[in-house]
Structures are given as C-alpha cells and as structure tokens.
Design an enzyme around this catalytic site. Structure first.
Site, mmCIF file in Angstrom:
data_model
loop_
_atom_site.group_PDB
_atom_site.id
_atom_site.type_symbol
_atom_site.label_atom_id
_atom_site.label_comp_id
_atom_site.label_asym_id
_atom_site.label_seq_id
_atom_site.Cartn_x
_atom_site.Cartn_y
_atom_site.Cartn_z
ATOM 1 C CG ASN A 12 -0.903 4.392 2.616
ATOM 2 O OD1 ASN A 12 0.304 4.484 2.367
ATOM 3 N ND2 ASN A 12 -1.368 4.225 3.847
ATOM 4 C CD1 TRP A 13 0.571 2.509 -3.632
ATOM 5 C CD2 TRP A 13 2.594 2.684 -4.576
ATOM 6 N NE1 TRP A 13 0.395 2.722 -4.977
ATOM 7 C CE2 TRP A 13 1.611 2.835 -5.574
ATOM 8 C CE3 TRP A 13 3.939 2.772 -4.942
ATOM 9 C CZ2 TRP A 13 1.941 3.062 -6.921
ATOM 10 C CZ3 TRP A 13 4.275 2.996 -6.270
ATOM 11 C CH2 TRP A 13 3.281 3.137 -7.248
ATOM 12 C CE LYS A 14 -1.361 0.526 4.582
ATOM 13 N NZ LYS A 14 -2.066 -0.174 5.631
ATOM 14 C CG HIS A 98 -2.067 5.599 7.924
ATOM 15 N ND1 HIS A 98 -1.901 4.431 8.621
ATOM 16 C CD2 HIS A 98 -2.835 5.297 6.842
ATOM 17 C CE1 HIS A 98 -2.545 3.461 7.980
ATOM 18 N NE2 HIS A 98 -3.117 3.959 6.895
ATOM 19 C CD GLU A 100 -0.428 1.008 8.611
ATOM 20 O OE1 GLU A 100 0.402 1.551 7.858
ATOM 21 O OE2 GLU A 100 -1.286 0.210 8.219
ATOM 22 C CD GLU A 170 -7.271 4.985 6.291
ATOM 23 O OE1 GLU A 170 -7.326 4.455 5.185
ATOM 24 O OE2 GLU A 170 -6.225 5.070 6.962
ATOM 25 N N GLY A 176 -6.347 -3.307 6.674
ATOM 26 C CA GLY A 176 -5.492 -4.460 6.414
ATOM 27 C C GLY A 176 -6.008 -5.759 7.026
ATOM 28 C CB SER A 216 -10.657 -4.127 4.017
ATOM 29 O OG SER A 216 -9.698 -4.490 4.995
ATOM 30 N N GLY A 237 -5.215 0.827 0.867
ATOM 31 C CA GLY A 237 -3.901 0.285 1.191
ATOM 32 C C GLY A 237 -3.582 -0.904 0.305
ATOM 33 N N GLY A 238 -3.812 -2.105 0.845
ATOM 34 C CA GLY A 238 -3.427 -3.351 0.176
ATOM 35 C C GLY A 238 -3.809 -3.426 -1.297
#
Ligand code: PEP
Length: 255
Positions: A12-14, A98, A100, A170, A176, A216, A237-238
C-alpha cells in the site's frame, strides 16, 4: 513455507510516488522478483500512478491494486473514482476500509460494505481492512471491535463473493509506528476472524478466505508472522516503498 492457502502480499503505497517514481519502483520490484508464482504480489499505487505502474509490470506476475474506490458507478460524484475507471488500467484488487480512511474520511462499516459490493460487482477483489485502536485493545475490546467491523463490512455477500474477498487485519496501533503485533497476538486475532467467518458465513468460506496481517511488517519479522497458521500474507505500508525491503519481505516468506 508450505501453507494451506496461497500467501498474498500487497504494498500500500498510500499518498506516495508520482507516475515516474512509481514506474521506477515497480520496475525494480519486477526485476528483483523475476517470475515468482508462489506468492500473489499486489502493488497498490495512488490513482495517478496506476497507468504508469500498469505499464511497468506488464508481462510479469505482479498484480495491480487500488487503495480505495467510490461506492457508486459513473456519474455526478465530483472527485471520486469508480470501479470501471480502475478496471481500465487492469486493476484487480482494491483496498477498502483502511484505518486511515476510517479515521480521516470517517468511513463506516455500512459505506465499506457498499464499496465492497460495488467492487465485487465489477469483478474487483476487495481487500477489506479491520483492526482495533490501542485504547480498544487495552480495554479488552479487540474481538468486539473486529467482529463488528467484519459483520458490517461483509454483510450480504454471497459465498462466491466471499471467495473473492481478502481480509486484512491491521491493528491500528501497529500501522506506521514501528510497533508490530507479536506473531502470537496476530495469530490470536486471525484465528478469531476465521472463527467469526465460520459463524457469520460458513466453515468452507472460513477455511478458504485469506487473511493478511498489516502493521509495520518488515523483512526481519515477515517470516515469523507469516508462518502462523491463520496468517495468509501481509498488507505492507512503509516497507513497500523500497524495492529491497518489499522484495525482502516476500523472499523471506519463501523456503
Ligand atoms: C498500512 O498502512 O496498511 C500499513 C500496514 O502500514 P505500515 O506497514 O507502514 O505499518
């Protein structure tokens, strides 16, 4: 690592990467992974990079995903992107609900349920996210929260539609933050989710559906997390923004 269900690992590159940067990252991932078929690998760039990434992963086993979509089809919905627009670029998966988006766009289970049904009607495979906040975990509410999110987000799906759906667990406190659920904590909630799916739907669906862990995930914790019996992949993610790390996660789950 022999698993009952094929692992699915999604990046997930956001809100990161332009088209050119996305094409470069996807091209590097494609090069480093080669013809890998043991794991389903999905890249989820922002909408604006979908076209460039689609071209960069042509003739590879990599799949394209989106990070969200409208619950409606074409029409008067300023600023929205619908399933048909995603299909045009060869998108096959779409992340929905998600944390967010639940937090900043105030998405609720009813909306996520609508989006899930719209995605499935367009032959897109939803990755439906669930997970508790830190204070909910500390108050012993994890199962109540996750169970409610699951029931609400997946309400009314047919058996065939459930087979096309992936769940991503998640824990919000692990996204993150560098804090990862321990393999035992992840397994405990994944087993609970599978049990809920058996209760809310049926045993066969529960056995077949893939449940990703997200929060993470990195090359050095991927293997242990993914070797848990009910963990069938990762939503990353990251670490998915760096080819070396993302490919490291995937390779570390292989034998
Ligand atoms: C995510 O946003 O889905 C996620 C899991 O992020 P990170 O890997 O950075 O924790």
């Amino acid at each position: 690592m022999e698993k009952e269900r094929k692992l699915i690992i999604a990046g997930n590159w956001k809100m990161n990467k332009t088209g050119a940067e996305g094409a470069e990252l996807a091209g590097q991932i494609k090069l480093d992974l080669g013809d890998l078929t043991e794991v389903d690998v999905v890249l989820c760039p922002p909408f604006t990079a979908l076209d460039a990434v689609a071209k960069a992963i042509e003739e590879s086993t990599l799949r394209l995903g989106a990070q969200d979509m409208s619950p409606s089809d074409y029409g008067a919905h300023t600023g929205e992107i619908c399933s048909g627009m995603l299909r045009e670029f060869g998108v096959r998966h779409v992340i929905l609900g998600h944390s967010e988006r639940r937090q900043y766009q105030e998405e609720n289970d009813a909306l996520i349920n609508q989006k899930t049904k719209t995605a499935l009607a367009a032959a897109l495979k939803p990755i439906v996210c669930v997970g508790e906040l830190l204070e909910q975990r500390e108050a012993g509410e994890t199962e109540a929260v996750v169970g409610k999110q699951l029931a609400g987000s997946l309400e009314g799906l047919s058996t065939e539609q459930m087979y096309e759906t992936v769940i991503a667990y998640e824990p919000v406190w692990a996204i993150g933050t560098g804090l990862t659920a321990t393999p035992d904590q992840a397994q405990e909630v994944h087993a609970f989710i599978r049990g809920q799916l058996a209760q809310q739907h049926d045993e066969t669906i529960a056995k077949r559906i893939r449940i990703q862990y997200g929060g993470s995930v990195k090359p050095d914790n991927a293997r242990e997390l993914m070797s848990q019996p009910d963990v069938d992949g990762a939503l990353v993610g990251g670490a998915s923004l760096d080819a070396h790390n993302f490919v490291g996660i995937i390779k570390n789950t292989l034998n």
